[in-house]
Design an enzyme around this catalytic site. Structure first.
Site, PDB file in Angstrom:
ATOM      1  N   HIS A 132      31.466  21.799  12.397  1.00  0.00           N
ATOM      2  CA  HIS A 132      32.009  21.380  11.096  1.00  0.00           C
ATOM      3  C   HIS A 132      33.487  21.738  10.969  1.00  0.00           C
ATOM      4  CE1 HIS A 132      32.406  20.642   6.882  1.00  0.00           C
ATOM      5  NE2 HIS A 132      32.278  21.877   6.483  1.00  0.00           N
ATOM      6  N   HIS A 164      34.607  29.402   6.437  1.00  0.00           N
ATOM      7  CA  HIS A 164      34.457  28.298   7.395  1.00  0.00           C
ATOM      8  C   HIS A 164      35.220  28.604   8.685  1.00  0.00           C
ATOM      9  CE1 HIS A 164      33.276  26.101   3.715  1.00  0.00           C
ATOM     10  NE2 HIS A 164      32.666  25.268   4.505  1.00  0.00           N
ATOM     11  N   HIS A 203      26.740  17.313   4.231  1.00  0.00           N
ATOM     12  CA  HIS A 203      27.032  18.526   3.450  1.00  0.00           C
ATOM     13  C   HIS A 203      26.724  18.283   1.974  1.00  0.00           C
ATOM     14  CE1 HIS A 203      28.971  20.582   6.897  1.00  0.00           C
ATOM     15  NE2 HIS A 203      29.022  19.331   7.304  1.00  0.00           N
ATOM     16  N   HIS A 256      22.489  23.232   1.931  1.00  0.00           N
ATOM     17  CA  HIS A 256      22.743  22.699   3.274  1.00  0.00           C
ATOM     18  C   HIS A 256      23.284  23.733   4.241  1.00  0.00           C
ATOM     19  CE1 HIS A 256      26.933  22.166   1.792  1.00  0.00           C
ATOM     20  NE2 HIS A 256      27.262  22.222   3.068  1.00  0.00           N
ATOM     21  N   ALA A 290       4.689   3.660  -0.785  1.00  0.00           N
ATOM     22  CA  ALA A 290       5.960   3.966  -1.438  1.00  0.00           C
ATOM     23  C   ALA A 290       6.866   4.635  -0.424  1.00  0.00           C
ATOM     24  CB  ALA A 290       5.721   4.897  -2.628  1.00  0.00           C
ATOM     25  N   TRP A 291       8.136   4.172  -0.389  1.00  0.00           N
ATOM     26  CA  TRP A 291       9.136   4.840   0.442  1.00  0.00           C
ATOM     27  C   TRP A 291      10.530   4.464  -0.008  1.00  0.00           C
ATOM     28  CZ3 TRP A 291       7.965   2.857   6.149  1.00  0.00           C
ATOM     29  CH2 TRP A 291       7.841   1.471   6.151  1.00  0.00           C
ATOM     30  N   ASN A 292      11.487   5.308   0.349  1.00  0.00           N
ATOM     31  CA  ASN A 292      12.861   5.141  -0.105  1.00  0.00           C
ATOM     32  C   ASN A 292      13.819   5.201   1.080  1.00  0.00           C
ATOM     33  OD1 ASN A 292      11.983   5.399  -2.886  1.00  0.00           O
ATOM     34  ND2 ASN A 292      11.850   7.599  -2.519  1.00  0.00           N
ATOM     35  N   PHE A 320       0.816  -1.230   0.000  1.00  0.00           N
ATOM     36  CA  PHE A 320       0.000   0.000   0.000  1.00  0.00           C
ATOM     37  C   PHE A 320       0.835   1.258   0.000  1.00  0.00           C
ATOM     38  CE2 PHE A 320      -2.246  -2.845   3.221  1.00  0.00           C
ATOM     39  CZ  PHE A 320      -2.814  -3.638   2.236  1.00  0.00           C
TER      40      PHE A 320
HETATM   41  C1  23J Z   1      35.211  20.791   3.899  1.00  0.00           C
HETATM   42  C2  23J Z   1      36.332  21.388   3.378  1.00  0.00           C
HETATM   43  C3  23J Z   1      36.209  22.443   2.507  1.00  0.00           C
HETATM   44  C4  23J Z   1      34.953  22.889   2.167  1.00  0.00           C
HETATM   45  C5  23J Z   1      33.796  22.301   2.706  1.00  0.00           C
HETATM   46  C6  23J Z   1      33.965  21.244   3.548  1.00  0.00           C
HETATM   47  C7  23J Z   1      32.438  22.781   2.339  1.00  0.00           C
HETATM   48  O1  23J Z   1      32.252  23.536   1.443  1.00  0.00           O
HETATM   49  C8  23J Z   1      31.241  22.391   3.127  1.00  0.00           C
HETATM   50  O2  23J Z   1      30.289  21.791   2.606  1.00  0.00           O
HETATM   51  O3  23J Z   1      31.190  22.729   4.300  1.00  0.00           O
HETATM   52  S1  23J Z   1      34.815  24.225   1.057  1.00  0.00           S
HETATM   53 MN    MN Z   2      29.019  22.373   4.300  1.00  0.00          MN
END
Ligand code: 23J
Ligand code: MN
Length: 262
Positions: A83, A212, A73, A77, A64-66, A62
């Protein structure tokens, strides 16, 4: 106006369409562009995979799923402070511990699409941001800042999106001084339409990957591969960028959206 009245008004205007919800995410699937770091430097995120469990058949009559193979990342996102090594010690720096109040905030949309079309290595400087503020108003504490490059128009073609040659990837982004300038304004985070929050050539900057490095050092957030920034005003929209509550997650695909008047 009292907050209860604001909420009533918002609800009415969402239903009527006077306030629109603009989709800022790209499609997430096997064709989604994925960052490719030099393999001798680092391990990479796998491509997105979507596997069928059932679709109203013998494996599930019945329904659908994945199930998926999905790096944190991937696609449109969110980058959480944990990170990056500079943000590793924030207890509230993970997708499941961050302060959700912060991720719903006014958004400043800096349109540098013309400059990015003219130069794929275009770098945004503090002077560019100050000129933008002189025209559109100051960037305030707690606000998002996103850079419009119209890079989402390339998202259907991974080679064009990553735009790499022998010298590495070429895509626009901020200078280290620009990120410091934005952080001095106490922004909540910085977003781009490219594969990451940093410029394609940012590995060679000092420090490497300054967006970052500095954002996460200051417990701030990053957004990447944002779509449809051409549909937003310079100021006045509210961005909602909520990551999945992945346990001790460093980031997450998001359905980014903006509330826009008119
Ligand atoms: C790790 C190293 C370099 C980068 C990144 C990750 C990302 O762009 C990310 O998705 O955080 S540039
Ligand atoms: Mn990222």
């Amino acid at each position: 106006m009292p907050a209860t009245e604001v909420m009533k008004d918002l609800a009415v205007k969402l239903i009527s369409g006077e306030i629109r919800v603009v989709d800022l995410s790209g499609s997430l699937g096997p064709d989604t562009p994925i960052l490719q770091l030099p393999p001798d430097f680092a391990k990479n995120t796998p491509r997105v995979e979507i596997h069928k469990i059932s679709e109203y058949d013998k494996d599930g009559p019945f329904f659908a799923w994945n199930w998926m193979v999905l790096g944190e990342h991937s696609g449109t996102h969110f980058d959480a402070p944990h990170h990056w090594i500079t943000g590793k010690d924030y207890e509230e720096g993970y997708t499941d511990t961050l302060d959700l109040q912060r991720v719903v905030a006014p958004v400043n949309v800096l349109d540098f699409s013309a400059e990015s079309a003219a130069d794929v290595d275009f770098l945004l400087t503090p002077d560019h941001v100050e000129a933008w503020e002189a025209k559109h108003g100051e960037i305030g504490a707690g606000e998002w800042v996103v850079m419009r490059t119209d890079w989402d128009k390339r998202a259907g073609d991974e080679a064009a999106f990553l735009n790499a040659d022998d010298a590495g990837p070429h895509s626009p982004g901020p200078t280290p001084a620009c990120v410091e300038y934005l952080l001095s304004k106490k922004i909540v985070g910085w977003g781009t339409q490219c594969i990451g929050t940093d410029a394609g050539q940012a590995g060679g900057m000092t420090p490497s990957f300054p967006a970052h490095n500095f954002l996460h050092r200051d417990n701030c957030f990053g957004l990447a591969s944002l779509a449809n920034l051409d549909k937003l005003p310079a100021k006045g929209a509210v961005l909602i960028a909520a990551p999945l509550k992945i346990a001790r997650g460093t980031g997450s695909p998001i359905r980014a959206m903006a509330l826009v008047a008119g």
